[in-house]
Design a protein around this motif. Structure first.
Motif, PDB file in Angstrom:
ATOM      1  N   UNK A 203      -3.854   4.952 -23.534  1.00  0.00           N
ATOM      2  CA  UNK A 203      -4.368   4.002 -24.515  1.00  0.00           C
ATOM      3  C   UNK A 203      -5.829   3.641 -24.263  1.00  0.00           C
ATOM      4  N   UNK A 220     -11.323   5.810 -12.822  1.00  0.00           N
ATOM      5  CA  UNK A 220     -10.633   4.695 -12.179  1.00  0.00           C
ATOM      6  C   UNK A 220     -11.173   3.338 -12.644  1.00  0.00           C
ATOM      7  N   UNK A 221     -12.378   3.332 -13.179  1.00  0.00           N
ATOM      8  CA  UNK A 221     -12.926   2.077 -13.667  1.00  0.00           C
ATOM      9  C   UNK A 221     -12.451   1.737 -15.076  1.00  0.00           C
ATOM     10  N   UNK A 224      -6.462   1.065 -17.035  1.00  0.00           N
ATOM     11  CA  UNK A 224      -5.962  -0.310 -16.986  1.00  0.00           C
ATOM     12  C   UNK A 224      -4.495  -0.363 -16.579  1.00  0.00           C
ATOM     13  N   UNK A 225      -3.986   0.758 -16.170  1.00  0.00           N
ATOM     14  CA  UNK A 225      -2.596   0.766 -15.708  1.00  0.00           C
ATOM     15  C   UNK A 225      -1.585   0.582 -16.817  1.00  0.00           C
ATOM     16  N   UNK A 226      -1.839   1.150 -18.008  1.00  0.00           N
ATOM     17  CA  UNK A 226      -0.837   1.038 -19.087  1.00  0.00           C
ATOM     18  C   UNK A 226       0.283   2.055 -18.875  1.00  0.00           C
ATOM     19  N   UNK A 246      -3.361   1.781 -10.761  1.00  0.00           N
ATOM     20  CA  UNK A 246      -4.092   2.756 -11.564  1.00  0.00           C
ATOM     21  C   UNK A 246      -3.406   4.109 -11.466  1.00  0.00           C
TER      22      UNK A 246
ATOM     23  N   UNK B  25     -16.070  -7.950 -15.089  1.00  0.00           N
ATOM     24  CA  UNK B  25     -16.207  -6.646 -15.718  1.00  0.00           C
ATOM     25  C   UNK B  25     -17.308  -5.839 -15.056  1.00  0.00           C
ATOM     26  N   UNK B  29     -14.448  -3.567 -12.021  1.00  0.00           N
ATOM     27  CA  UNK B  29     -13.733  -2.761 -13.019  1.00  0.00           C
ATOM     28  C   UNK B  29     -12.518  -2.112 -12.383  1.00  0.00           C
ATOM     29  N   UNK B  30     -12.651  -1.802 -11.106  1.00  0.00           N
ATOM     30  CA  UNK B  30     -11.535  -1.132 -10.451  1.00  0.00           C
ATOM     31  C   UNK B  30     -10.316  -2.053 -10.356  1.00  0.00           C
ATOM     32  N   UNK B  31     -10.569  -3.356 -10.246  1.00  0.00           N
ATOM     33  CA  UNK B  31      -9.439  -4.280 -10.125  1.00  0.00           C
ATOM     34  C   UNK B  31      -8.904  -4.734 -11.468  1.00  0.00           C
ATOM     35  N   UNK B  32      -9.485  -4.212 -12.533  1.00  0.00           N
ATOM     36  CA  UNK B  32      -9.132  -4.647 -13.895  1.00  0.00           C
ATOM     37  C   UNK B  32      -7.935  -3.846 -14.375  1.00  0.00           C
ATOM     38  N   UNK B  33      -6.774  -4.322 -14.112  1.00  0.00           N
ATOM     39  CA  UNK B  33      -5.570  -3.566 -14.460  1.00  0.00           C
ATOM     40  C   UNK B  33      -4.396  -4.500 -14.695  1.00  0.00           C
ATOM     41  N   UNK B  34      -3.361  -3.957 -15.309  1.00  0.00           N
ATOM     42  CA  UNK B  34      -2.150  -4.743 -15.535  1.00  0.00           C
ATOM     43  C   UNK B  34      -1.364  -4.955 -14.252  1.00  0.00           C
ATOM     44  N   UNK B 204      -6.214  -8.301 -18.162  1.00  0.00           N
ATOM     45  CA  UNK B 204      -5.843  -7.070 -18.871  1.00  0.00           C
ATOM     46  C   UNK B 204      -5.701  -7.317 -20.374  1.00  0.00           C
ATOM     47  N   UNK B 207      -8.619  -6.272 -22.497  1.00  0.00           N
ATOM     48  CA  UNK B 207      -8.858  -4.859 -22.769  1.00  0.00           C
ATOM     49  C   UNK B 207      -7.638  -4.249 -23.449  1.00  0.00           C
ATOM     50  N   UNK B 208      -7.007  -5.032 -24.299  1.00  0.00           N
ATOM     51  CA  UNK B 208      -5.884  -4.500 -25.072  1.00  0.00           C
ATOM     52  C   UNK B 208      -6.371  -3.253 -25.797  1.00  0.00           C
ATOM     53  N   UNK B 209      -5.663  -2.145 -25.640  1.00  0.00           N
ATOM     54  CA  UNK B 209      -6.228  -0.844 -26.064  1.00  0.00           C
ATOM     55  C   UNK B 209      -6.076  -0.566 -27.545  1.00  0.00           C
ATOM     56  N   UNK B 211      -8.290   0.331 -29.584  1.00  0.00           N
ATOM     57  CA  UNK B 211      -9.078   1.485 -30.013  1.00  0.00           C
ATOM     58  C   UNK B 211      -8.298   2.784 -29.874  1.00  0.00           C
ATOM     59  N   UNK B 212      -7.153   2.716 -29.185  1.00  0.00           N
ATOM     60  CA  UNK B 212      -6.305   3.913 -29.061  1.00  0.00           C
ATOM     61  C   UNK B 212      -5.912   4.441 -30.438  1.00  0.00           C
TER      62      UNK B 212
END
Lengths: 557, 251
Positions: A203, A220-221, A224-226, A246, B25, B29-34, B204, B207-209, B211-212
């Motif tokens: 996504x 990796x940047x 977002x782990x979806x 990730x 941001x 960025x690397x820590x920006x995850x679900x 997270x 950054x809801x995706x 645009x996918x």
């Protein structure tokens, strides 16, 4: 025509001895971190077997890859974009840790710390996930060498498929009793597909294919782990790092490939069965080819979009696309192109997933040869070998499910070519008159068979790995050229420049190791340390002799 | 006091929210995850997570409508206060309870599933406390409004004008001060939630995706696009393997 270059690999399964060296060195290089304990960018499966993760080939269950819709359009098997977004909060078919295995270590410390007593201390298995005591029940290659196949062999999705087709001759013949079964090894890495389903599933758009060499990477940047890619990849070669949250995957060792070195798995392969090289393809036709209606036609279609690097039209188009001339030269020498398209003995793994994979396999002939030998035949005489390939339905049907979406004729054609090469070259080796009718029988010329023999049997290092380096004008972008001078406290800050002991840009370790290894392999004396500039790289020391600098110089008293 | 609470705090929270997000941001960025834990456990997640997330989305929409759209607009559309209020309470209660039940399942799962609990950081725990209290307080205001029936305080005459006035940079402190105490507490916890938002895993959501839906399936990217490889320090995320890192990382 949009010409693109793709770094790709061929593995000659006849030579794989299942030693797992590739897996181990890959793991040491890339995934020996917390969060990736269960991650094997490279793994070696015994077939028949369930594979890793368990039964990943059962796409009715895991919904990986693509399928062709009712109107002939290509769509993700797991569902379209909207469906993916709506199910993003809980991925419907993501493998659990149990489908891989719970990684563990042993509590080695007790072996040292245990108080003196009558009993031997025991290093208990500890889960690397919870840190608690654990019971080991499965691992990445639990069914190695058909271990447990008598009970679990039927769990192989391909066996299940062949069994379901009751008319298949193979059905009755596939046996898991000792001495009646067959097996071979299948090393797997990411396929670096031309039409990757993981990329299409992401996504965030974090997974991308490099324009220059086609290597598929995860930014990796931006990840977002979806975790949709894990479902999307039919080969289950995208892994979720449970520490960083990730996705991670095989990188085709791009930092090494960029400087012209083979991947870690290739470099360390004991059987020397891996081939690395460029393939040029027409990127404009990727989607069209992936949407081919007939599963069994996919292989031929994919071959079609692989472009001939000697074709003047292709050369002109490639130049227009900015592909450097030395890359074109590498593409012409590419062993992958030779095995896949010139000799047509390499086949894609599961073309029916429609991702157009780019790690191909030369199917194994050995089970056939072994069986003939056991039956008392002259195993490598052309007559008996050709006959046996037709007779021996077991591996052929199984192999067909792996490499040609079930087309056994194609597998037989490839095995015949391999058999022809053996018979023909045997006459040559024994000093007999070579029999031109053997190559002719499989539609090859004598010269061609000899070239194939050189590539498959002699397999010189320089012929196995034809890797063009990334360009000097791009050097600042190379991962290993770490000596950028413009950061704080970098060497540039001190202007130690071209003088003094530590001056100049240090040679990247990988390059130094590469030259040292080559020196050693081609030298007929014990390892010399000359190329190491006064230092000793113990990784390259073969234990013979005592290289200069291994010990500090003795002080003269 | 009112000025500090309703004239200063909101801007502090907003500054933290915006500044923190930009900072995160740029530098993390690397820590920006679900930080998904689906790998460990899926059965409870399958129920809890969609329940929570979809509920939360409806709650967000409800807040946006309630706070941003002036009462006069809906009245012009012919929606009476009574009708509006009834609808808001009805949908708000359903969405709120869904979210709360979902969150309850997720917290229960987090606490009882070993690996998931191990992967829970202090940051997560603090975030859960604030999120849960904001949710409970919101439901409490709803419950009070339901029990009060037609006597219920009309937040669209107090809270909403104040909220909108924040964006005119002329906060209507008095309007908010006039609202009942349950709204005060809910708003304060809400502000706290926004203030810590950029520093938790909640990012997270930003950054809801979406645009996918519009991007091409295959992404080609040039090697040159990679920013200054090698010129920066090793990125975070590398920790040696082993069980000891559990103890070390007793967060």
């Amino acid at each position: 025509m949009r010409v693109m270059a793709q770094m790709s690999m061929v593995m000659n399964l006849d030579k794989c001895i299942g030693c797992h060296t590739c897996s181990v060195t890959c793991k040491q290089a890339w995934t020996n971190r917390a969060g990736t304990e269960y991650v094997w960018f490279n793994n070696v499966e015994t077939r028949p077997g369930q594979g890793y993760p368990r039964q990943y080939e059962d796409q009715e269950k895991w919904r990986g890859g693509w399928e062709v819709g009712r109107h002939g359009q290509l769509r993700l098997k797991a569902g379209g974009r909207l469906k993916k977004l709506l199910t993003i909060f809980s991925s419907p078919v993501q493998p659990q840790l149990g489908d891989y295995y719970e990684p563990w270590t042993y509590d080695y410390q007790t072996l040292v710390d245990a108080p003196l007593g009558d009993d031997f201390p025991v290093a208990r298995p500890k889960s690397l996930i919870t840190g608690e005591d654990t019971k080991i029940t499965w691992s990445a290659n639990w069914d190695d060498n058909l271990g447990g196949a008598a009970q679990m062999g039927e769990l192989d999705p391909i066996i299940a498929k062949l069994r379901a087709d009751a008319s298949a001759e193979a059905n009755a013949k596939i046996k898991f009793e000792y001495e009646q079964t067959f097996m071979f090894y299948l090393p797997r890495i990411c396929e670096h597909c031309l039409n990757p389903a993981c990329m299409a599933s992401c996504p965030s758009g974090a997974i991308y294919k490099r324009e220059e060499d086609g290597i598929v990477l995860v930014d990796q940047d931006r990840c977002r782990g979806w975790r949709q890619c894990i479902t999307g990849c039919p080969y289950k070669k995208i892994y979720f790092n449970h520490k960083s949250g990730k996705a991670e995957k095989c990188t085709f060792c791009y930092p090494r490939v960029e400087v012209g070195l083979p991947t870690v798995c290739s470099e360390t392969c004991v059987g020397r069965l891996r081939y690395l090289g460029l393939v040029l393809y027409d990127a404009d036709r990727v989607t069209e080819v992936a949407a081919t209606a007939d599963d069994q036609a996919l292989y031929a279609k994919q071959l079609e979009i692989m472009l001939d690097p000697s074709d003047p039209e292709v050369i002109a188009a490639a130049r227009a696309q900015g592909i450097p001339d030395d890359w074109m030269e590498s593409a012409r020498r590419s062993p992958v192109y030779a095995l896949a398209k010139r000799f047509k003995v390499a086949l894609p793994l599961h073309p029916e997933y429609r991702t157009l994979p780019m790690v191909w396999y030369v199917p194994p002939l050995s089970p056939v040869v072994d069986l003939l030998k056991d039956q008392g035949h002259d195993a490598e005489a052309a007559g008996s070998l050709f006959g046996a390939i037709h007779e021996l339905r077991i591996p052929v049907e199984y192999l067909a499910e792996l490499f040609t979406a079930g087309d056994t004729a194609e597998i037989e054609r490839v095995l015949n070519r391999l058999a022809a090469m053996r018979s023909y070259m045997r006459d040559v080796s024994l000093g007999r008159d070579p029999d031109a009718s053997i190559p002719a029988f499989v539609g090859m010329g004598e010269e061609e068979v000899y070239d194939m023999y050189r590539l498959l049997a002699i397999a010189k290092y320089e012929e196995r790995y034809v890797i063009p380096t990334a360009h000097h004008e791009d050097a600042h972008n190379l991962e290993e050229m770490a000596c950028s001078l413009d950061f704080d406290e970098g060497p540039g800050m001190y202007e130690s420049g071209a003088f003094g002991e530590a001056s100049g840009v240090p040679t990247p370790v990988a390059v130094e190791t590469f030259h040292a290894l080559r020196d050693r392999q081609t030298a007929d004396t014990a390892a010399s340390s000359e190329s190491l500039r006064g230092r000793v790289n113990l990784l390259n020391w073969d234990g013979n002799g005592r290289p200069e600098g291994l010990f500090p110089a003795k002080e003269k008293s | 006091m009112s000025t500090v609470l309703w004239g200063v705090l909101p801007y502090l929270a907003l500054a933290l929210l915006i500044g923190g997000t930009i900072w995160r941001y740029r530098y993390d960025k690397f820590g920006w995850t679900t930080r998904s834990s689906q790998l460990y456990e899926s059965r409870l997640l399958r129920i809890g997570s969609p329940l929570f997330h979809f509920g939360a989305l409806v709650v967000v929409v409800g807040h946006v409508v309630g706070l941003l759209i002036p009462e006069s607009w809906t009245e012009k559309l012919g929606i009476s206060e009574h009708m509006y209020h009834g609808n808001a309470l009805f949908w708000g209660t359903i969405a709120g309870i869904c979210t709360l039940v979902g969150l309850g399942i997720l917290i229960y799962r987090r606490r009882t599933t070993g690996p998931v609990f191990m992967a829970t950081t202090t940051n997560d725990k603090v975030m859960y406390v604030v999120l849960t209290s904001a949710l409970c307080l919101g439901l409490w205001t709803t419950a009070l409004a339901i029990s009060a029936g037609s006597e219920a305080a009309n937040y669209r005459e107090t809270v909403s004008p104040w909220f909108r006035s924040l964006f005119y940079l002329n906060p209507d402190v008095d309007a908010m001060a006039a609202a009942p105490v349950q709204f005060h507490i809910h708003a304060l916890v809400g502000l706290l939630l926004f203030a810590i938002w950029p520093f938790t895993r909640l990012v997270h959501a930003f950054t809801a995706p979406l645009h996918y839906l519009f991007r091409p399936y295959i992404v080609y990217r040039s090697r040159d696009a990679r920013p200054h490889a090698g010129a920066r320090a090793a990125r975070p995320g590398w920790q040696p393997i082993g069980t000891h890192d559990r103890e070390r990382g007793a967060r």
